[in-house]
Write a protein that holds these residues in place. Structure first.
Motif, PDB file in Angstrom:
ATOM      1  N   ILE A  34     -13.285 -24.993  -9.773  1.00  0.00           N
ATOM      2  CA  ILE A  34     -13.072 -25.662  -8.086  1.00  0.00           C
ATOM      3  C   ILE A  34     -11.882 -26.501  -8.363  1.00  0.00           C
ATOM      4  O   ILE A  34     -11.275 -26.666  -7.573  1.00  0.00           O
ATOM      5  CB  ILE A  34     -14.333 -26.368  -7.893  1.00  0.00           C
ATOM      6  CG1 ILE A  34     -15.473 -25.471  -7.840  1.00  0.00           C
ATOM      7  CG2 ILE A  34     -14.278 -27.211  -6.505  1.00  0.00           C
ATOM      8  CD1 ILE A  34     -16.789 -26.066  -7.763  1.00  0.00           C
ATOM      9  N   ASN A  52      -9.536 -22.179  -8.554  1.00  0.00           N
ATOM     10  CA  ASN A  52      -9.962 -20.933  -7.962  1.00  0.00           C
ATOM     11  C   ASN A  52     -10.205 -19.829  -8.695  1.00  0.00           C
ATOM     12  O   ASN A  52     -10.586 -18.720  -8.239  1.00  0.00           O
ATOM     13  CB  ASN A  52      -8.954 -20.559  -6.748  1.00  0.00           C
ATOM     14  CG  ASN A  52      -9.141 -21.821  -5.670  1.00  0.00           C
ATOM     15  OD1 ASN A  52      -9.938 -22.378  -5.339  1.00  0.00           O
ATOM     16  ND2 ASN A  52      -7.842 -21.777  -4.892  1.00  0.00           N
ATOM     17  N   LEU A  74     -17.760 -24.718 -11.644  1.00  0.00           N
ATOM     18  CA  LEU A  74     -19.031 -24.224 -11.250  1.00  0.00           C
ATOM     19  C   LEU A  74     -19.599 -23.203 -12.205  1.00  0.00           C
ATOM     20  O   LEU A  74     -18.711 -22.080 -12.288  1.00  0.00           O
ATOM     21  CB  LEU A  74     -18.941 -23.538  -9.696  1.00  0.00           C
ATOM     22  CG  LEU A  74     -20.129 -22.939  -9.096  1.00  0.00           C
ATOM     23  CD1 LEU A  74     -21.545 -23.779  -9.209  1.00  0.00           C
ATOM     24  CD2 LEU A  74     -19.756 -22.454  -7.991  1.00  0.00           C
ATOM     25  N   ARG A 114     -16.540 -15.344  -5.130  1.00  0.00           N
ATOM     26  CA  ARG A 114     -16.836 -16.949  -5.015  1.00  0.00           C
ATOM     27  C   ARG A 114     -17.575 -17.364  -3.814  1.00  0.00           C
ATOM     28  O   ARG A 114     -18.369 -18.569  -3.986  1.00  0.00           O
ATOM     29  CB  ARG A 114     -15.202 -17.313  -4.613  1.00  0.00           C
ATOM     30  CG  ARG A 114     -14.062 -17.253  -5.670  1.00  0.00           C
ATOM     31  CD  ARG A 114     -13.008 -17.681  -5.460  1.00  0.00           C
ATOM     32  NE  ARG A 114     -11.777 -17.485  -6.326  1.00  0.00           N
ATOM     33  CZ  ARG A 114     -10.873 -16.434  -6.373  1.00  0.00           C
ATOM     34  NH1 ARG A 114     -11.035 -15.488  -5.099  1.00  0.00           N
ATOM     35  NH2 ARG A 114     -10.110 -16.275  -7.111  1.00  0.00           N
ATOM     36  N   GLN A 115     -17.684 -16.429  -2.723  1.00  0.00           N
ATOM     37  CA  GLN A 115     -18.278 -16.955  -1.813  1.00  0.00           C
ATOM     38  C   GLN A 115     -19.848 -16.602  -2.213  1.00  0.00           C
ATOM     39  O   GLN A 115     -20.458 -17.604  -1.582  1.00  0.00           O
ATOM     40  CB  GLN A 115     -18.095 -15.788  -0.540  1.00  0.00           C
ATOM     41  CG  GLN A 115     -18.919 -16.054   0.618  1.00  0.00           C
ATOM     42  CD  GLN A 115     -18.382 -15.101   1.765  1.00  0.00           C
ATOM     43  OE1 GLN A 115     -19.360 -14.232   2.260  1.00  0.00           O
ATOM     44  NE2 GLN A 115     -17.295 -15.134   2.246  1.00  0.00           N
ATOM     45  N   ALA A 118     -20.676 -19.906  -3.842  1.00  0.00           N
ATOM     46  CA  ALA A 118     -20.794 -20.862  -3.457  1.00  0.00           C
ATOM     47  C   ALA A 118     -22.354 -21.225  -2.444  1.00  0.00           C
ATOM     48  O   ALA A 118     -23.030 -21.944  -2.365  1.00  0.00           O
ATOM     49  CB  ALA A 118     -19.901 -21.002  -2.202  1.00  0.00           C
ATOM     50  N   LYS A 119     -22.763 -19.921  -1.894  1.00  0.00           N
ATOM     51  CA  LYS A 119     -23.942 -19.759  -1.153  1.00  0.00           C
ATOM     52  C   LYS A 119     -25.225 -19.945  -2.096  1.00  0.00           C
ATOM     53  O   LYS A 119     -26.207 -20.877  -1.670  1.00  0.00           O
ATOM     54  CB  LYS A 119     -24.201 -18.479  -0.434  1.00  0.00           C
ATOM     55  CG  LYS A 119     -23.046 -18.103   0.544  1.00  0.00           C
ATOM     56  CD  LYS A 119     -23.381 -16.650   1.071  1.00  0.00           C
ATOM     57  CE  LYS A 119     -22.072 -16.389   2.224  1.00  0.00           C
ATOM     58  NZ  LYS A 119     -22.574 -14.718   2.595  1.00  0.00           N
ATOM     59  N   LEU A 294     -20.278 -30.051  -2.644  1.00  0.00           N
ATOM     60  CA  LEU A 294     -20.975 -29.087  -2.024  1.00  0.00           C
ATOM     61  C   LEU A 294     -19.860 -28.858  -0.634  1.00  0.00           C
ATOM     62  O   LEU A 294     -19.550 -27.674  -0.243  1.00  0.00           O
ATOM     63  CB  LEU A 294     -22.407 -29.378  -1.362  1.00  0.00           C
ATOM     64  CG  LEU A 294     -23.403 -29.390  -2.405  1.00  0.00           C
ATOM     65  CD1 LEU A 294     -24.602 -30.032  -1.630  1.00  0.00           C
ATOM     66  CD2 LEU A 294     -23.457 -28.100  -2.858  1.00  0.00           C
ATOM     67  N   ILE A 297     -16.919 -26.914  -2.279  1.00  0.00           N
ATOM     68  CA  ILE A 297     -16.923 -25.432  -2.461  1.00  0.00           C
ATOM     69  C   ILE A 297     -17.222 -24.680  -1.126  1.00  0.00           C
ATOM     70  O   ILE A 297     -17.082 -23.486  -1.132  1.00  0.00           O
ATOM     71  CB  ILE A 297     -18.167 -25.085  -3.251  1.00  0.00           C
ATOM     72  CG1 ILE A 297     -19.534 -25.355  -2.613  1.00  0.00           C
ATOM     73  CG2 ILE A 297     -18.149 -25.852  -4.660  1.00  0.00           C
ATOM     74  CD1 ILE A 297     -20.602 -24.687  -3.256  1.00  0.00           C
ATOM     75  N   SER A 298     -17.475 -25.271  -0.151  1.00  0.00           N
ATOM     76  CA  SER A 298     -17.571 -24.456   1.259  1.00  0.00           C
ATOM     77  C   SER A 298     -16.121 -23.934   1.728  1.00  0.00           C
ATOM     78  O   SER A 298     -16.168 -22.843   2.523  1.00  0.00           O
ATOM     79  CB  SER A 298     -17.993 -25.445   2.522  1.00  0.00           C
ATOM     80  OG  SER A 298     -16.875 -26.314   2.781  1.00  0.00           O
ATOM     81  N   TYR A 300     -14.829 -21.916   0.253  1.00  0.00           N
ATOM     82  CA  TYR A 300     -14.875 -20.411  -0.376  1.00  0.00           C
ATOM     83  C   TYR A 300     -15.710 -19.551   0.634  1.00  0.00           C
ATOM     84  O   TYR A 300     -16.037 -18.086   0.370  1.00  0.00           O
ATOM     85  CB  TYR A 300     -15.687 -20.226  -1.847  1.00  0.00           C
ATOM     86  CG  TYR A 300     -14.880 -20.889  -2.694  1.00  0.00           C
ATOM     87  CD1 TYR A 300     -13.498 -20.505  -3.174  1.00  0.00           C
ATOM     88  CD2 TYR A 300     -15.155 -22.007  -3.351  1.00  0.00           C
ATOM     89  CE1 TYR A 300     -12.762 -21.162  -4.188  1.00  0.00           C
ATOM     90  CE2 TYR A 300     -14.611 -22.777  -4.540  1.00  0.00           C
ATOM     91  CZ  TYR A 300     -13.405 -22.152  -4.773  1.00  0.00           C
ATOM     92  OH  TYR A 300     -12.602 -22.881  -5.712  1.00  0.00           O
TER      93      TYR A 300
END
Length: 775
Positions: A34, A52, A74, A114-115, A118-119, A294, A297-298, A300
C-alpha cells in the motif's frame, strides 16, 4: 486422530514490516504494498516491490521480507484446506502472480486482485451481519481468478508427470495432495475396486519403491524443508507432515538421514541472510490498527463500483395492524436552545439565528452560562443612565419577544469568586427583573448550578442561591448539574450532596456523550455497536440513581448530548447521522423533561480548525450564514410527529396526530465514522424497508414522503463538491442553502384494506411518511 497444526481459516492484516525471517506457509499468501517498498526473497529469488505491487507466495515456498519503517503491507493468507473441499487439485497448483514484472500485460487482472483484497479487508473490519459469508465468497472469487489466469501445474520434484499409466499418475497426485493427512493403500484399493495385494505390487513395479516408503519419502522431504527454514518445534513439524507423533517422525528421519531431526537442524539450518547488516536480532513487524488505512485502500475500488450498489438490498418487511388505542402517550419534551455564554447573544448573527429558529422550530428555553459577564460591565456613561443591567435587559427582552425563557447555568467555581458578592448581585438582578419583566416571565426562569467540589462550602452556596431566587420568584426553579456517566453512575460525594439538598432541588441536569466510550483508532466495527441506544440507557440509569434520594419524579434536562460522531472536522462532516439523532431524540423524549440543542458551534470550530481531534459536545442546528445542518431538518420533521405511538420497532415508529398518521422509517448505523468517507463502505448498510399497514379507515389519502439522507439535507456534500472552498460569496451561500434540504414526494393512495409503503434507506437515512386522509 492427529491432524496437521494449521490455521483454521484465512488471515488478513495490515503491517509495517522491517524484517521477517524465513517462513513457510501451508497456504498461499498474497502481499499488496500500500505504501513504501519491501524486498521479498522467495526460495532463492528476490523481488523489489514498490507501492501497489502484488506478489503471491505459494504454499511451502520459503519467504523472508526486509523493509523500512515507512512501508504498509496488506497480507492475505489462504490455507489450501479452505479451497480443497471445492477444488481438490489446489495442492497441484503453482501460481505465478507478480505485478512487479515488466510487460506482463495482466494489469486488469491485478486490479481485480487489489480490489478483492480491499473488499475483504473492509468486510473483515466492518463485521456486519453475514460478514464471514461475504469474506469467504470474496476469497473464492479471488482464488477462482488465480486458478483461471495465473496457474501452472506444480507437482514438486516427483517427476511422475511423464508416467504413462494414468492410474499411477492419479495415485501419485493424490499423495501430493494428502501426504499431510493419514492415508493408506488399503483405502485407495477399496476406492479403485482393486485388491490390496495387486495394487501394492503394481505400485512398487511402476514407481520403484513401496507405497508406504514413497509416502514416507514425500513426508520427510517436506519435513526437512520445514526443519531448515522455520523455527517450528519438532512436534509441530511431525504433525504438519503426516506423522502420527514425534517418535514415528524421529524413527523415519534417522533411517533416511542417519541423524535425529534435532541433530540435522543444528548442523544444516539455514540462517537468515544479512541479519547483521540490518541490526535485527529478532523479527520486527507491527500490525497496524488504524481506520486511516481502510480509507487508503479504498483507492483500489473502482470509481463506478463506489457509487453504485453491487446488489439489490434485501427487503425488510413489517406488517403493522393499527391498535384501537395508542401503546404510548406523552407530551413532547421541552426544547432547550444552547448558545454558550450569554454575551454571544450580543452578536447580530446569533440574534438572526434565534429569530430563524423560533419562527420555524419554536424552542421553549434559551440556555446559557456566565450571567454576570464582564462584557456587561457599565463603562459607557450613556449605558450607565439605563442602569447596570441595561444590556442584559435588552437581551432578555429579545428572548421574551421570541418566546424563549432563560435557562441559566452557573458554573460556580468559574463564575463565583466571592459568594457574598455574587449573591448580592443576583439579589439585585432578580429584584430589578421582577420589576422590569413582571413575575409571570421571571417565574418561568430555570437555574442550574454546576459544582466540581462537593463540600460544605458548595452546599452552603447552593442553599443561599436557592433562597435568593425563591425570595423574588417562588415559581422559578433551581436545580443541580449531576456529574453522571453510564458506566460510573453518580460519584459518591455528588450523590451525598444531592441527597442533602433534595428537598430544595427542583430539577436535575446532565450531559451524555457516547463518544467518550469509543476508540476512534479501533478498526473493529463492533466497538461502535457498543454505543447503541446510549442516550436511552443513560436516561433510564440516571432515573434509577436518583430514586434513593426521592427524586425519581424530578424534571430531568439533558442539556448537552450527542450521538456517535466523527472525531475530526472532515469525518464529522462526512459521517451523516440523522437516523441516530432521531432515534436518540425520540428515546430521550419518552424519558425526560427537556432536551438541549446548540444554536451552532461557531466558536468551537473557529478555534479548532487545525486540530485533529475536536470535542463536539452537542448537537448543532446551524452552520455559518444560517446554513441548516441535518439536525435542523431532523427537528423540523420531528415537529410533524405526535408522541401518540401506535406501533414501534427497532427501525420504525408509527404515530397518530391531529392531521392524520405518521410513519417514520430509519436506518441507524453504528459504524466507525472512518467508513463514511467512501460510499463502498456503506453499500452493505443500505437496506430496503417495506411497511404494510392495515386498520386504516378506507378512503383516499395523501402521502407526503420526506427524505432526509446524505444526498438530501447534508450541507457537507455540497461543500465537498465546491472543493472545500471558503464560504463568503452570496451566490454560493444561496446555492448551498437551496441545495441543502430534505426531498419531498407527494402522491395519493386509495386504501381499502392495506396501505403499502416502501423506502430505500442509505446509512443513517431518515424517512417520514405523512398519511393524511382526503375527506
Amino acid at each position: 486422530m492427529n491432524k496437521p497444526i494449521k490455521d483454521d481459516s484465512y488471515q488478513i492484516s495490515i503491517q509495517n514490516i522491517e524484517y521477517y525471517s524465513h517462513h513457510i506457509r501451508l497456504g498461499i499468501e498474497i502481499l499488496l504494498i500500500i505504501r513504501g517498498e519491501i524486498e521479498v526473497t522467495v526460495n532463492q529469488s528476490s523481488f523489489q516491490l514498490a507501492e501497489n505491487d502484488l506478489l503471491l507466495i505459494n504454499a511451502n515456498d520459503i519467504r523472508s521480507i526486509k523493509g523500512n519503517k515507512e512501508n504498509v503491507v496488506l497480507s492475505l493468507q489462504v490455507p489450501l484446506d479452505l479451497i480443497e473441499q471445492h477444488y481438490p487439485n489446489i495442492h497441484e497448483c503453482y501460481f505465478n502472480c507478480n505485478s512487479s514484472k515488466e510487460g506482463n500485460g495482466l494489469y486488469l487482472l491485478f486490479d481485480q486482485i487489489r480490489q478483492l483484497m480491499a473488499k475483504i479487508l473492509i468486510a473483515y473490519y466492518q463485521k456486519q451481519d453475514g460478514s464471514e459469508i461475504e469474506i469467504n465468497g470474496l476469497i473464492f472469487q479471488l482464488v477462482t481468478l488465480l486458478i483461471r489466469n495465473f496457474k501452472t501445474t506444480h507437482l514438486g520434484s516427483h517427476q511422475f508427470t511423464e508416467m504413462k499409466d494414468e492410474r499411477i499418475r492419479e495415485l501419485l497426485a493424490f499423495i501430493e495432495r494428502n501426504y499431510r493427512k493419514p492415508i493408506s493403500l488399503e483405502e485407495i484399493a477399496k476406492q479403485q475396486y482393486l485388491s490390496l495385494y495387486y495394487l501394492s505390487r503394481y505400485f512398487k513395479q511402476e514407481v520403484g519403491v513401496s507405497f508406504s516408503q514413497y509416502v514416507k519419502n514425500v513426508r520427510l522431504k517436506s519435513a526437512v524443508h520445514e526443519l531448515l527454514y522455520t523455527d517450528h518445534n519438532i512436534l509441530r513439524i511431525s504433525l504438519n507432515n503426516g506423522f502420527p507423533n514425534v517418535k514415528a517422525f524421529n524413527k523415519a528421519f534417522k533411517e533416511m538421514y542417519q541423524q535425529t531431526p534435532t541433530e540435522y537442524r543444528s548442523l544444516h539450518k539455514v540462517e537468515p541472510m544479512d541479519v547483521e547488516e540490518m541490526n535485527h536480532e529478532t523479527e520486527q513487524y507491527t500490525l497496524l490498527q488504524s481506520p486511516n488505512f481502510l480509507m487508503e485502500i479504498s483507492k483500489y475500488i473502482s470509481g463506478n463500483e463506489k457509487s453504485t450498489t453491487l446488489m439489490e438490498p434485501a427487503a425488510s418487511a413489517v406488517y403493522v395492524e393499527l391498535p384501537h388505542e395508542p401503546i404510548f402517550i406523552k407530551e413532547k419534551s421541552l426544547k432547550v436552545l444552547v448558545i454558550g455564554q450569554l454575551e454571544y447573544a450580543l452578536h447580530e448573527e446569533v440574534q438572526a439565528d434565534l429569530k430563524l429558529i423560533q419562527e420555524e422550530l419554536g424552542f421553549d428555553y434559551i440556555y446559557f452560562t456566565n450571567l454576570f459577564s464582564d462584557s456587561f460591565a457599565m463603562t459607557t456613561p450613556l449605558y450607565q443612565i439605563g442602569g447596570q443591567f441595561y444590556q442584559m435587559d435588552a437581551l432578555f427582552t429579545r428572548f421574551q419577544q421570541l418566546g424563549l425563557v432563560p435557562f441559566i447555568r452557573v458554573e460556580v467555581e468559574k463564575e463565583v469568586e466571592r459568594s457574598s458578592e455574587y449573591l448580592k448581585k443576583l439579589d439585585e438582578f432578580l429584584q430589578h427583573s421582577l420589576s422590569y419583566f413582571g413575575g409571570a416571565f421571571v417565574g418561568k426562569w430555570r437555574f442550574e448550578l454546576v459544582f466540581s467540589a462537593w463540600d460544605e462550602t458548595g452546599k452552603s452556596f447552593y442553599q443561599d442561591f436557592y433562597q435568593t431566587v425563591k425570595k423574588w420568584a417562588s415559581a422559578a426553579k433551581v436545580g443541580l448539574h449531576v456529574p453522571f456517566s453510564l458506566g460510573k453512575a453518580i460519584p459518591g460525594p455528588a450523590d451525598d450532596f444531592l441527597k442533602q439538598i433534595s428537598d430544595r432541588c427542583d430539577l436535575v441536569c446532565f450531559t451524555c456523550n457516547p463518544n467518550e466510550e469509543v476508540d476512534f483508532t479501533d478498526m473493529d466495527n463492533l466497538t461502535f455497536e457498543g454505543v447503541k441506544n446510549y442516550v436511552k440507557k443513560a436516561c433510564s440509569r440516571l432515573k434509577e440513581c436518583l430514586s434513593p434520594a426521592g427524586l425519581e419524579e424530578i424534571p430531568i434536562f439533558l442539556t448537552d448530548w450527542n450521538t456517535l460522531y466523527g472525531n475530526t472536522m472532515d469525518l464529522s462532516g462526512t459521517f451523516f447521522r440523522s437516523a441516530l439523532i432521531f432515534k436518540e431524540m425520540l428515546d430521550a423524549m419518552k424519558e425526560i423533561t427537556g432536551l438541549g440543542f446548540w444554536i451552532d458551534t461557531h466558536s468551537l470550530e473557529k478555534n479548532n480548525l487545525d486540530q485533529d481531534h475536536i470535542a463536539m459536545n452537542g448537537i448543532a442546528l446551524l452552520y455559518y450564514y444560517q446554513i441548516k445542518r441535518p439536525a435542523y431538518f431532523n427537528f423540523q420533521l420531528m415537529k410533524k410527529i405526535d408522541l401518540r405511538i401506535l406501533a414501534e420497532g427497532e427501525d420504525f415508529v408509527m404515530t397518530k396526530g391531529e392531521s392524520g398518521y405518521q410513519l417514520v422509517v430509519y436506518n441507524p448505523s453504528y459504524i466507525n465514522p472512518s467508513y463514511s468517507v467512501e460510499s463502498f463502505f456503506l453499500q452493505s448498510i443500505t437496506k430496503e424497508k417495506k411497511v404494510v399497514i392495515s386498520g386504516l379507515p378506507p378512503g383516499r389519502y395523501q402521502i407526503r414522503k420526506h427524505i432526509l439522507d446524505q444526498n438530501n439535507g447534508e450541507f457537507y456534500i455540497n461543500w465537498i463538491n465546491l472543493q472545500h472552498q471558503d464560504i463568503y460569496d452570496q451566490e454560493v451561500i444561496s446555492f448551498i442553502k437551496q441545495g441543502t434540504r430534505p426531498d419531498l414526494q407527494i402522491y395519493e393512495e386509495k386504501v381499502e384494506a392495506e396501505l403499502y409503503l416502501q423506502s430505500i434507506l442509505t446509512f443513517n437515512a431518515f424517512h417520514l411518511f405523512e398519511i393524511k386522509p382526503l375527506s
